[in-house]
Scaffold this active site. Structure first.
Site, PDB file in Angstrom:
ATOM      1  N   GLU A 248       0.881  -1.188   0.000  1.00  0.00           N
ATOM      2  CA  GLU A 248       0.000   0.000   0.000  1.00  0.00           C
ATOM      3  C   GLU A 248       0.904   1.218   0.000  1.00  0.00           C
ATOM      4  O   GLU A 248       1.578   1.489   0.991  1.00  0.00           O
ATOM      5  CB  GLU A 248      -0.873   0.011   1.269  1.00  0.00           C
ATOM      6  CG  GLU A 248      -1.872  -1.118   1.350  1.00  0.00           C
ATOM      7  CD  GLU A 248      -3.017  -0.964   0.364  1.00  0.00           C
ATOM      8  OE1 GLU A 248      -3.061   0.026  -0.390  1.00  0.00           O
ATOM      9  OE2 GLU A 248      -3.870  -1.863   0.353  1.00  0.00           O
ATOM     10  N   CYS A 284      -2.229   9.004   3.067  1.00  0.00           N
ATOM     11  CA  CYS A 284      -2.012   8.552   1.690  1.00  0.00           C
ATOM     12  C   CYS A 284      -3.166   8.976   0.790  1.00  0.00           C
ATOM     13  O   CYS A 284      -2.982   9.290  -0.367  1.00  0.00           O
ATOM     14  CB  CYS A 284      -1.854   7.042   1.669  1.00  0.00           C
ATOM     15  SG  CYS A 284      -3.224   6.190   2.450  1.00  0.00           S
TER      16      CYS A 284
HETATM   17  P1  NAD Z   1       8.654   4.897   4.314  1.00  0.00           P
HETATM   18  O1  NAD Z   1       8.532   4.108   3.061  1.00  0.00           O
HETATM   19  O2  NAD Z   1       9.796   5.835   4.453  1.00  0.00           O
HETATM   20  O3  NAD Z   1       8.737   3.928   5.580  1.00  0.00           O
HETATM   21  C1  NAD Z   1       7.765   2.937   5.820  1.00  0.00           C
HETATM   22  C2  NAD Z   1       8.374   1.837   6.663  1.00  0.00           C
HETATM   23  O4  NAD Z   1       9.377   1.155   5.911  1.00  0.00           O
HETATM   24  C3  NAD Z   1       9.063   2.307   7.939  1.00  0.00           C
HETATM   25  O5  NAD Z   1       8.776   1.415   8.985  1.00  0.00           O
HETATM   26  C4  NAD Z   1      10.533   2.254   7.562  1.00  0.00           C
HETATM   27  O6  NAD Z   1      11.399   2.116   8.679  1.00  0.00           O
HETATM   28  C5  NAD Z   1      10.571   1.012   6.676  1.00  0.00           C
HETATM   29  N1  NAD Z   1      11.702   0.930   5.742  1.00  0.00           N
HETATM   30  C6  NAD Z   1      12.495   1.925   5.273  1.00  0.00           C
HETATM   31  N2  NAD Z   1      13.388   1.438   4.388  1.00  0.00           N
HETATM   32  C7  NAD Z   1      13.159   0.100   4.278  1.00  0.00           C
HETATM   33  C8  NAD Z   1      13.725  -0.947   3.505  1.00  0.00           C
HETATM   34  N3  NAD Z   1      14.733  -0.724   2.653  1.00  0.00           N
HETATM   35  N4  NAD Z   1      13.218  -2.188   3.632  1.00  0.00           N
HETATM   36  C9  NAD Z   1      12.169  -2.432   4.453  1.00  0.00           C
HETATM   37  N5  NAD Z   1      11.596  -1.484   5.229  1.00  0.00           N
HETATM   38  C10 NAD Z   1      12.075  -0.215   5.133  1.00  0.00           C
HETATM   39  O7  NAD Z   1       7.262   5.670   4.483  1.00  0.00           O
HETATM   40  P2  NAD Z   1       6.836   6.744   5.589  1.00  0.00           P
HETATM   41  O8  NAD Z   1       7.574   8.026   5.333  1.00  0.00           O
HETATM   42  O9  NAD Z   1       6.902   6.127   6.937  1.00  0.00           O
HETATM   43  O10 NAD Z   1       5.276   6.934   5.228  1.00  0.00           O
HETATM   44  C11 NAD Z   1       4.815   7.823   4.260  1.00  0.00           C
HETATM   45  C12 NAD Z   1       4.479   7.119   2.962  1.00  0.00           C
HETATM   46  O11 NAD Z   1       3.582   6.044   3.211  1.00  0.00           O
HETATM   47  C13 NAD Z   1       3.774   8.019   1.985  1.00  0.00           C
HETATM   48  O12 NAD Z   1       4.279   7.828   0.689  1.00  0.00           O
HETATM   49  C14 NAD Z   1       2.321   7.563   2.043  1.00  0.00           C
HETATM   50  O13 NAD Z   1       1.569   7.835   0.907  1.00  0.00           O
HETATM   51  C15 NAD Z   1       2.505   6.105   2.271  1.00  0.00           C
HETATM   52  N6  NAD Z   1       1.266   5.546   2.843  1.00  0.00           N
HETATM   53  C16 NAD Z   1       0.472   4.743   2.057  1.00  0.00           C
HETATM   54  C17 NAD Z   1      -0.745   4.252   2.562  1.00  0.00           C
HETATM   55  C18 NAD Z   1      -1.654   3.370   1.727  1.00  0.00           C
HETATM   56  O14 NAD Z   1      -2.536   2.736   2.294  1.00  0.00           O
HETATM   57  N7  NAD Z   1      -1.486   3.310   0.424  1.00  0.00           N
HETATM   58  C19 NAD Z   1      -1.129   4.579   3.856  1.00  0.00           C
HETATM   59  C20 NAD Z   1      -0.294   5.405   4.612  1.00  0.00           C
HETATM   60  C21 NAD Z   1       0.906   5.879   4.097  1.00  0.00           C
END
Ligand code: NAD
Length: 492
Positions: A248, A284
């Site tokens: 997502e 999001c």
């Molecule tokens: P992010 O991708 O930076 O981090 C998300 C998670 O991934 C964190 O727990 C982070 O520590 C982990 N992570 C980071 N690098 C990783 C890697 N290489 N491998 C595995 N895990 C890793 O996102 P964010 O800044 O926490 O959240 C914002 C983003 O999330 C926005 O783009 C938003 O649109 C999206 N989002 C999507 C939905 C949806 O349902 N589509 C809902 C909420 C947020």
């Protein structure tokens, strides 16, 4: 709620594990105040959690669905009792207004209850008698699920994964974001305590832990919510062992306002404002660009500003009148500011919206006054990038063809909304490339946990919520019992 910082731990095989290192989580309203500490777990701790989940899966997969539902319902009851305390903790560590934090708990529980009430039906075996014999189709758990969640909705984006995964007989290791790790740890502790040790494990930390969770061969499925860029690394990490995935991801959701939208409809206008600025725009499915038919563009802007100035009240998330709190972290503040400054430098007009209720907080906390950006180009970064903050560009369009193209040329396709006369809006909605399109409302206001939610194109893979959100945690297993054991198609 006490002002003493709290400390949360990893949970591995039913035990709270003391870590070698803890990271502080500051309060975005008062960044000098530490709300609590979360562990910075290591790759080795992640492996221990995966091993625990892998070992217990061997028995847990045979557990009865009724037993799993009873356990989850007990957890739901305990979370309900803790909402007054936990929503304050969430509001404090995240920055979202208190009513918004309470709303997040309400949606999470609604979904957990839906999953409890429907899992039995969704996974019940089908038995089909037919001319060739009998076929039994079962829905089997997949195995160890790695769940990785972002900071913006830590409770609902974790429970959206935990409930269906555990109810269908999987085990899980969950890693929340370091930007809001505290309240979600408490919630996970409550749920984990209702299940056998190892069924639900929690580890904290940075990307290295995430990489282990997404590449370890004992992990069978990844349930990730976060940025599209992170998802690309995850897909690569997971490809070696062909893991199942639900992703997502980001969105650049558009609100399309047709010429027959009534700009004098104050309630609709308020829904539009909320769909842009709830949780300071850090959702999001927030409407992140508004396209308005040119014939009503000026009138729309006038009424939009009126509605925004009434609804948006920026300040301390605990202040009962505040609707918009600070942004969650400083990086996000800088990113949103850079997009707005870029648009301004190219000649766009930036209009500040709403009232500031606690002016004394604005310079120290991670606050940004919400803005409306008028006159940006259709392809400026503020329009085509996901801002994920309290700003929204508004642009005119002349032809429906044009706006549908502007919508669909995005690499994203999470949600969208069309505003106007209902049947007309539905006709336009049918041509939109998105996972969900809402009519005359948008964002969480139009979310219904009974129906699938997810993105098309680079906004994701698979669906959460609804029956599909439960089914995504099972593998279909077909048992064929043919009557005629001769193979009809093989020549003698
Ligand atoms: P992010 O991708 O930076 O981090 C998300 C998670 O991934 C964190 O727990 C982070 O520590 C982990 N992570 C980071 N690098 C990783 C890697 N290489 N491998 C595995 N895990 C890793 O996102 P964010 O800044 O926490 O959240 C914002 C983003 O999330 C926005 O783009 C938003 O649109 C999206 N989002 C999507 C939905 C949806 O349902 N589509 C809902 C909420 C947020």
């Amino acid at each position: 709620m006490t002002n003493e910082p709290i400390k949360v731990h990893a949970i591995i095989n039913g035990e709270q594990v003391e870590a070698g290192k803890y990271a502080p989580r500051e309060n975005p309203t008062h960044p000098n105040e530490i709300v609590g500490y979360a562990p910075v777990n290591t790759k080795e701790e992640a492996i221990r959690a995966i091993e625990a989940a892998y070992d217990v899966f061997k028995q847990w997969k045979w557990s009865e669905v009724d037993d799993r539902v009873t356990r989850m319902q007990r957890a739901i009851q305990k979370i309900k009792e803790s909402i007054p305390e936990l929503s304050k903790l969430l509001s404090k560590e995240h920055g979202k207004a208190l009513y918004d934090a309470e709303g997040e708990f309400a949606v999470s529980l609604m979904w957990m209850e839906f999953a409890c009430n429907n899992v039995k039906d969704v996974i019940k075996p089908e038995i089909k008698e037919h001319e060739n014999g009998k076929t039994i189709i079962t829905s089997d758990p997949i195995g160890v699920v790695s769940a990785i969640t972002p900071w913006n909705y830590p409770i609902s984006l974790s429970t959206i994964k935990i409930a269906p995964a555990l109810l269908t007989g999987n085990t899980m290791v969950l890693k929340p974001s370091p930007f809001a790790p505290l309240a979600v740890s408490r919630v996970i502790e409550i749920i984990a305590n209702e299940f056998p040790p190892g069924v639900l494990n929690l580890v904290h930390g940075e990307a290295d832990v995430g990489v282990e969770l997404t590449s370890n061969p004992k992990v069978a499925k990844i349930a990730f919510t976060g940025g599209t860029k992170t998802a690309k690394s995850i897909m690569k990490a997971a490809s070696e062992t062909i893991k199942k995935m639900t992703l997502e991801l980001g969105g650049n959701d558009a609100a399309i306002v047709l010429e027959d939208f009534d700009v004098n409809d104050e309630r609709a206008m308020r829904r539009m404002v909320i769909s842009n600025f709830l949780t300071a725009g850090q959702i999001c499915m927030i409407a992140k660009r508004i396209y308005v038919h040119r014939s009503i563009f000026d009138a729309f802007i006038e009424k939009y500003i009126e509605a925004a100035n009434k609804w948006i009240r920026v300040g301390d998330p605990f202040h009962p009148d505040v609707t918009v709190g600070p942004v969650n972290n400083q990086n996000q503040v800088k990113y949103v500011q850079s997009l707005v400054n870029d648009a301004k430098s190219k000649g766009a007009e930036v209009i500040k919206l709403g009232k500031i209720l606690n002016p004394e907080l604005m310079d120290n906390g991670y606050f940004l006054q919400p803005t409306l950006v008028i006159g940006a180009d259709y392809h400026d970064p503020i329009v085509v990038e996901e801002q994920f903050g309290p700003t929204v560009p508004i642009l005119p369009f002349d032809e429906e063809e044009q706006v549908i193209q502007l919508h669909n040329e995005s690499i994203y396709g999470l949600t969208s909304s069309v505003w106007g006369e209902e049947e007309h809006a539905i006709t336009v909605a049918r041509r939109i490339e998105a996972g969900t399109t809402m009519i005359n409302t948008a964002a969480i206001q139009g979310l219904d946990v009974r129906f699938p939610f997810g993105g098309v194109k680079q906004s994701g893979v698979g669906r959460e919520y609804g029956e599909e959100g439960i089914k995504s945690y099972v593998e279909t297993h077909v048992i064929n019992v043919p009557k005629n054991l001769e193979l009809p198609y093989i020549p003698e």
